[in-house]
Design an enzyme around this catalytic site. Structure first.
Site, PDB file in Angstrom:
ATOM      1  N   ASP A 258      -3.415  -0.891   2.554  1.00  0.00           N
ATOM      2  CA  ASP A 258      -2.636   0.046   1.746  1.00  0.00           C
ATOM      3  C   ASP A 258      -3.129  -0.034   0.305  1.00  0.00           C
ATOM      4  O   ASP A 258      -3.885  -0.929  -0.060  1.00  0.00           O
ATOM      5  CB  ASP A 258      -1.137  -0.237   1.856  1.00  0.00           C
ATOM      6  CG  ASP A 258      -0.773  -1.655   1.459  1.00  0.00           C
ATOM      7  OD1 ASP A 258      -1.597  -2.321   0.813  1.00  0.00           O
ATOM      8  OD2 ASP A 258       0.342  -2.097   1.787  1.00  0.00           O
TER       9      ASP A 258
ATOM     10  N   ASP B  69       2.436   1.453  11.473  1.00  0.00           N
ATOM     11  CA  ASP B  69       2.483   0.038  11.102  1.00  0.00           C
ATOM     12  C   ASP B  69       3.900  -0.306  10.690  1.00  0.00           C
ATOM     13  O   ASP B  69       4.654   0.567  10.244  1.00  0.00           O
ATOM     14  CB  ASP B  69       1.536  -0.274   9.933  1.00  0.00           C
ATOM     15  CG  ASP B  69       2.171   0.082   8.584  1.00  0.00           C
ATOM     16  OD1 ASP B  69       2.725  -0.819   7.921  1.00  0.00           O
ATOM     17  OD2 ASP B  69       2.155   1.278   8.208  1.00  0.00           O
TER      18      ASP B  69
END
Length: 383
Positions: free
Chosen positions: A92, A267
């Site tokens: 991320d 996720d």
């Protein structure tokens, strides 16, 4: 990166079966990515992660940048070698972690200034810096730096936020190209719960051009009904020839509902976090909506496996009574065995979804999934 769409499920559902070809290997979709915040999935050796069937894991740019730092990871040739994982990694951008700092941060056009949660030092993170960090990590999938819109937000607040994220997105693409990266870069759709703003965000990202597209700004406190509404009106508008990623979601039923609406990748920390708290996901157990809470006294003398349908190391070797004992004693092994099971449950869920799509039995799978959990199948309101 190349995304190959193999099949779309029959019927009204938008479920898809595909493969994402990345520099460190292939990811079969729909896919769930275990979260390895600090370069490790908590309680799991890399060989354990591979054994439970994961094609890809998620790393955290923000935390790895602050500790141990990209200078150290660089010496090892990137995150894969540092953590001894040779399959794909998605990182991320740091945007969500910055969002979670709340009052400790200051957002400007240039980026975000904040106090390090480690030592209180003043730190600055920009779109360019996020790309540079992820380049050093050698992530197979790089996420754009964005502002995660808080919930609730007014229409004006959400519009201002998404437009900043679009400008940052262009800067991310420019820096990604300047670095000469061959890894994939995904854009992130924002816009809070507003249909017009979600569409504006997606259209802006499509103009910039990314390798894949993620739905961000969900699982930030909104009711589940609103999250599903966002998926209903945005997922099918995302490009069919690119991977679709729903960030930070979620429960097993959330994954099923995301797949029904055409999402390819997921996720969440839920399977690992819940494992450490004694909450185990199981195939049946309609009385408890598919969850065994091992601290309950009924499991103290239970000789049966955690999940009779599961093939993981935990279920094949240990009883519920033993897992109850480990949990009560706060033994590290208890958390490890629980994590192995929960992550294997998620991987089996995704494998079963992929098989069902391939066999034109996805609707049957959905009905059976909810029936075993004692739940009714939610309505599908695609727009």
């Amino acid at each position: 990166m190349q995304f190959v769409l193999h099949k779309t499920a029959s019927g009204v559902t938008r479920a898809r079966r595909g493969t994402v070809h990345l520099n460190h290997g292939d990811v079969q979709t729909p896919a769930f990515m275990p979260v390895g915040t600090y370069g490790t999935v908590k309680g799991m050796l890399p060989r354990d992660i591979e054994a439970i069937g994961a094609d890809i894991i998620l790393g955290n740019t923000f935390h790895l940048w602050l500790r141990p730092g990209t200078d150290i990871i660089d010496k090892f040739g990137g995150l894969h070698k540092f953590m001894h994982w040779d399959k794909p990694i998605l990182t991320d951008s740091g945007g969500f972690q910055v969002f979670s700092l709340g009052a400790m941060r200051k957002i400007t056009e240039e980026g975000v200034t904040f106090k390090s949660p480690i030592d209180g030092a003043k730190v600055f993170l920009s779109p360019e810096k996020s790309m540079q960090i992820q380049y050093s990590l050698n992530s197979d999938i790089v996420m754009q730096f964005d502002e995660c819109t808080p919930y609730p937000a007014t229409h004006d607040e959400a519009k201002k936020s998404l437009e900043l994220s679009l400008r940052w997105g262009q800067r991310c693409v420019d820096e990604h190209k300047n670095l000469g990266s061959t890894n994939a870069l995904f854009g992130i759709i924002q816009g809070s719960m507003y249909a017009d703003l979600r569409k504006q965000s997606l259209e802006g990202l499509l103009e910039i051009g990314f390798d894949g597209y993620a739905i961000g700004g969900l699982s930030v406190g909104e009711p589940k009904e609103e999250m599903i509404d966002v998926l209903d009106y945005i997922a099918d508008d995302m490009p069919a020839d690119k991977p679709r990623y729903l960030m930070g979601v979620g429960k097993p039923e959330d994954l099923v509902e995301g797949v029904r609406r055409g999402v390819d990748m997921f996720d969440c920390v839920m399977p690992t976090r819940n494992a450490r708290n004694g909450h185990y996901f199981v195939t049946g157990d309609a009385d408890n909506a598919g969850v065994v809470r091992i601290r309950n006294s009924q499991y103290r003398t239970d000789e049966g496996p955690l999940d009779p349908e599961c093939d993981c190391y935990t279920c094949q070797n240990f009883s519920r009574a033993y897992l109850s004992h480990l949990n009560k004693c706060k033994e590290m092994l208890g958390a490890q065995l629980a994590t192995i099971h929960n992550l294997r449950y998620y991987q089996r869920l995704m494998q079963n979804i992929r098989d069902a799509i391939e066999q034109d039995k996805f609707d049957e799978f959905v009905n059976e999934f909810y029936s075993k959990r004692g739940q009714t199948v939610p309505e599908l309101n695609l727009r």
